[in-house]
Motif scaffolding. Structure first.
Motif, PDB file in Angstrom:
ATOM      1  N   THR A   1     -35.018 -22.888  24.076  1.00  0.00           N
ATOM      2  CA  THR A   1     -34.587 -21.549  23.657  1.00  0.00           C
ATOM      3  C   THR A   1     -33.093 -21.484  23.335  1.00  0.00           C
ATOM      4  OG1 THR A   1     -34.285 -20.857  25.954  1.00  0.00           O
ATOM      5  CG2 THR A   1     -36.430 -20.388  24.935  1.00  0.00           C
ATOM      6  N   SER A   2     -32.439 -22.646  23.321  1.00  0.00           N
ATOM      7  CA  SER A   2     -30.991 -22.695  23.102  1.00  0.00           C
ATOM      8  C   SER A   2     -30.595 -22.587  21.631  1.00  0.00           C
ATOM      9  CB  SER A   2     -30.432 -24.001  23.660  1.00  0.00           C
ATOM     10  OG  SER A   2     -30.857 -25.107  22.856  1.00  0.00           O
ATOM     11  N   GLY A   3     -31.557 -22.791  20.739  1.00  0.00           N
ATOM     12  CA  GLY A   3     -31.241 -22.793  19.312  1.00  0.00           C
ATOM     13  C   GLY A   3     -30.930 -24.183  18.782  1.00  0.00           C
ATOM     14  N   GLU A   4     -30.865 -25.166  19.671  1.00  0.00           N
ATOM     15  CA  GLU A   4     -30.618 -26.548  19.237  1.00  0.00           C
ATOM     16  C   GLU A   4     -31.820 -27.060  18.438  1.00  0.00           C
ATOM     17  OE1 GLU A   4     -29.828 -30.926  21.207  1.00  0.00           O
ATOM     18  OE2 GLU A   4     -29.227 -29.140  22.321  1.00  0.00           O
ATOM     19  N   ASP A   5     -31.551 -27.835  17.386  1.00  0.00           N
ATOM     20  CA  ASP A   5     -32.621 -28.388  16.550  1.00  0.00           C
ATOM     21  C   ASP A   5     -33.310 -29.526  17.286  1.00  0.00           C
ATOM     22  OD1 ASP A   5     -34.291 -29.244  14.512  1.00  0.00           O
ATOM     23  OD2 ASP A   5     -32.715 -30.385  13.509  1.00  0.00           O
ATOM     24  N   LEU A   6     -34.547 -29.318  17.676  1.00  0.00           N
ATOM     25  CA  LEU A   6     -35.326 -30.348  18.359  1.00  0.00           C
ATOM     26  C   LEU A   6     -36.325 -31.012  17.424  1.00  0.00           C
ATOM     27  CD1 LEU A   6     -35.998 -28.455  21.712  1.00  0.00           C
ATOM     28  CD2 LEU A   6     -34.189 -30.108  21.206  1.00  0.00           C
TER      29      LEU A   6
END
Length: 131
Positions: free
Chosen positions: A44-49
């Protein structure tokens, strides 16, 4: 009324339903910062996974190229997930997750933990669909 937990033949039982024999359980040390709660925070951090620009159709051959610890994709129910970042968070340890690296892990997933909602847990890792 008498309730027993877990219920008979529940996946939470420590014995296999067919044999009644205890399942071998191997405890895996999870490093601090790599719990399932930490995974949920990361998703949910917005980091591209995902590591891809857009979702697309993928062949099994394309997925098979992503079978390394630092580049790990797998297929579950026809959906392709980039689980590279999830490897260190997997409660069963890296080696268990790597058994399905670059492959269709559907059968293994459901044999091991059918009660887990993988679609919710890995939604930020979805890279495409098996064609």
């Amino acid at each position: 009324m008498d309730f027993n937990f877990p219920m008979r033949n529940s996946p939470q039982m420590l014995s296999t339903p067919a044999s009644g024999q205890p399942r071998a359980r191997k405890k895996v040390f999870i490093k601090p910062g790599f719990s399932q709660l930490d995974w949920m925070r990361l998703t949910t951090s917005g980091e591209d996974l995902r590591g891809v620009q857009e979702l697309r159709g993928l062949t099994a051959e394309e997925v098979a190229q992503h079978n390394k610890r630092n580049d790990c994709w797998m297929i579950i129910c026809g959906k392709v997930y980039n689980v590279t970042r999830y490897v260190d968070f997997h409660p069963g340890g890296r080696s268990q997750l790597m058994r399905a690296a670059g492959k269709d892990g559907t059968k293994l997933f459901f044999e091991t933990h059918a009660w887990v909602n993988f679609e919710s847990m890995l939604k930020e890792c979805l890279v495409g669909f098996l064609t």
